[in-house]
Design an enzyme around this catalytic site. Sequence first.
Site, short mmCIF file in Angstrom:
data_model
loop_
_atom_site.label_atom_id
_atom_site.label_comp_id
_atom_site.label_asym_id
_atom_site.label_seq_id
_atom_site.Cartn_x
_atom_site.Cartn_y
_atom_site.Cartn_z
N ASP A 60 0.81 -1.22 0.00
CA ASP A 60 0.00 0.00 0.00
C ASP A 60 0.84 1.27 0.00
O ASP A 60 2.01 1.27 0.41
CB ASP A 60 -0.88 0.04 1.25
CG ASP A 60 -2.07 -0.89 1.17
OD1 ASP A 60 -2.11 -1.73 0.24
OD2 ASP A 60 -2.95 -0.79 2.04
N HIS A 102 -6.10 3.40 -4.06
CA HIS A 102 -5.95 3.62 -2.62
C HIS A 102 -6.19 5.09 -2.26
O HIS A 102 -5.65 5.58 -1.28
CB HIS A 102 -4.56 3.17 -2.18
CG HIS A 102 -4.43 2.87 -0.71
ND1 HIS A 102 -5.38 2.19 0.02
CD2 HIS A 102 -3.44 3.17 0.19
CE1 HIS A 102 -4.99 2.07 1.27
NE2 HIS A 102 -3.82 2.66 1.40
N HIS A 123 3.63 -2.45 3.01
CA HIS A 123 3.67 -1.09 2.48
C HIS A 123 4.98 -0.83 1.75
O HIS A 123 6.03 -1.34 2.15
CB HIS A 123 3.50 -0.07 3.61
CG HIS A 123 2.19 -0.17 4.33
ND1 HIS A 123 1.95 -1.14 5.29
CD2 HIS A 123 1.04 0.55 4.22
CE1 HIS A 123 0.70 -1.00 5.74
NE2 HIS A 123 0.14 0.00 5.10
#
Length: 278
Positions: free
Chosen positions: A99, A150, A244
């Site tokens: 992410d 996102h 991430h």
Amino acid sequence: MQKDQLFTRRRLLLAGGAALGAAGTAGIVLAGSAAETAGGAAAPAAGPQARPALKSSAFRLQPLTGYGPPRTAPRKLKVRTEPITEISRSGRRMMLTFDDGPNPNYTPHILDTLAKYDVRAMFFLCGECIVVNRELVARMAEAGHVVGNHTWTHPLLTTLNRRAIRDEMTSTSDAIEDTYGERPQWFRAPYGAWNRAAFQLGAEMGMEPMAWTVDSTDWTEPGTRTIVDTIENGAAPGVVILSHDAGGDRSQSVKALREYLPYLLDNGYRLTVPRRRT
């Protein structure tokens, strides 16, 4: 867009990227489709709710210059009431997701490791990071990774009105299409904080809501060993891993991937991504 045209476009984007900008709870998706449920309210999925949001940048929600033909309207989906948290368990499948990127300091190293082991992953991208790192998004497309939406600035959606949420999602989908070559078919709410508007708008834009099964906790920077242990201990068929590649110092995430990825492969896990709808 024809497949050969898309391939050529990706190659051109990859080659010219530097010049364009800058260097859960329940639900199973079965390999390429999923059981769909009708709309309604939902509680936020489990996840890092306390992590500070990315700061908005100077180019927040600026119009983007598009490439290629006009955008096609996405196929609307049925509205879910909770996000997908698992993939099919058949064949010992697992999925790695990253992410908040792309980020020029960390994403290239993650892409290098994935390429070394011939593994594909999902990247949930923020629009404000896409427009200054287009060459990394083009590289994801070239390598066969799947990208998801996102939002633009990584806000807490439960604090925004419907129009603001739509702007965050639409602008990011436009940026992904301009650079990746296709509109995203997946959406992940920042912080795992879902609400009715996010589910409804995502479905209108042709995006399924994807959460995760195992949080690597890399966003807390707990140390490489802790990240590795969390993922290896949580590994199981159908699991979706949350990691991430931006949003802070992700050097631990980069190092951890180099350790747990060969471990997962050696233990018979098949790291995969959902099939794209046609």
